[in-house]
Design a protein around this motif. Structure first.
Motif, PDB file in Angstrom:
ATOM      1  N   VAL A  14       0.846  -1.182   0.000  1.00 17.96           N
ATOM      2  CA  VAL A  14       0.000   0.000   0.000  1.00 17.96           C
ATOM      3  C   VAL A  14       0.885   1.237   0.000  1.00 17.96           C
ATOM      4  CG1 VAL A  14      -1.739   1.272   1.327  1.00 17.96           C
ATOM      5  CG2 VAL A  14      -1.828  -1.222   1.231  1.00 17.96           C
ATOM      6  N   ILE A  47      -0.440   4.795   6.627  1.00 17.24           N
ATOM      7  CA  ILE A  47      -0.692   3.411   6.206  1.00 17.24           C
ATOM      8  C   ILE A  47      -0.822   2.547   7.453  1.00 17.24           C
ATOM      9  CG2 ILE A  47       0.254   1.412   4.984  1.00 17.24           C
ATOM     10  CD1 ILE A  47       1.687   3.422   3.130  1.00 17.24           C
ATOM     11  N   GLU A  81      -5.651  -5.187   2.697  1.00 19.05           N
ATOM     12  CA  GLU A  81      -5.884  -3.997   1.895  1.00 19.05           C
ATOM     13  C   GLU A  81      -6.584  -2.951   2.749  1.00 19.05           C
ATOM     14  OE1 GLU A  81      -7.471  -4.285  -2.028  1.00 19.05           O
ATOM     15  OE2 GLU A  81      -6.447  -6.180  -2.425  1.00 19.05           O
ATOM     16  N   PHE A  87      -5.087   5.523  -1.461  1.00 17.08           N
ATOM     17  CA  PHE A  87      -3.848   4.762  -1.558  1.00 17.08           C
ATOM     18  C   PHE A  87      -3.827   3.961  -2.849  1.00 17.08           C
ATOM     19  CE2 PHE A  87      -4.456   4.825   3.146  1.00 17.08           C
ATOM     20  CZ  PHE A  87      -3.290   5.493   3.488  1.00 17.08           C
ATOM     21  N   VAL A  89      -2.783   0.362  -4.306  1.00 16.10           N
ATOM     22  CA  VAL A  89      -2.640  -0.981  -3.746  1.00 16.10           C
ATOM     23  C   VAL A  89      -2.101  -1.898  -4.829  1.00 16.10           C
ATOM     24  CG1 VAL A  89      -3.849  -2.948  -2.709  1.00 16.10           C
ATOM     25  CG2 VAL A  89      -4.565  -0.618  -2.148  1.00 16.10           C
TER      26      VAL A  89
END
Length: 152
Positions: A14, A47, A81, A87, A89
């Protein structure tokens, strides 16, 4: 340049991403800008569910043609996730990789290693390659570079 063949499980990464090509005159600025955004905009701190504190530089959608665009990503491996938006991924595929260990100046040593890797006769899969930064030292970095290989 020495390497070992390793088999990895799938990883979820991520972070932020950008598109560029090796032939692009602004490739360095694009990738550098991506890393700058990742760290200086504080994205890395937001994150959640990080597996560890090792930053990843990921390259996907590369065909082997230096003029073709690919996706570069600055990220962390996560346990799942993220929920929500904002973000990029990526799923680093499970499989065989050539693992190179690089030491030295973070930018120079990694760039020189990639120059050597591109000249090697590896059975590359061209699906996903990535760098795993073992520490944050700019002058005395240890970086593991993983190059995806075709399945035997």
């Amino acid at each position: 340049m020495k390497y070992e063949i390793v088999t990895l499980e799938e990883k979820i990464a991520v972070g932020v991403s950008a598109r560029t090509s090796n032939a692009s005159p602004d490739m360095g600025a694009v990738i550098g800008g991506m890393w700058n955004r990742f760290y200086n905009a504080g994205i890395y701190t937001s994150i959640t569910d990080k597996v560890n504190e090792k930053a990843l530089g990921i390259y996907t959608d590369y065909t082997g043609d230096e003029k073709a665009a690919y996706t570069a990503m600055a990220a962390y491996e996560t346990a799942k996730e993220p929920q929500g938006e904002g973000f990029a991924v990526c799923r680093i595929p499970a499989g065989r990789y050539a693992k190179f260990v690089v030491h030295g100046d973070m930018v120079k040593a990694v760039a020189e290693a990639w120059q050597e890797i591109w000249q090697m006769e590896l059975p590359r899969a061209f699906r996903c390659d990535f760098e795993e930064y073992q520490n944050s030292s700019m002058d005395n970095a240890e970086v593991h570079i993983y190059v995806g290989l075709k399945e035997e």
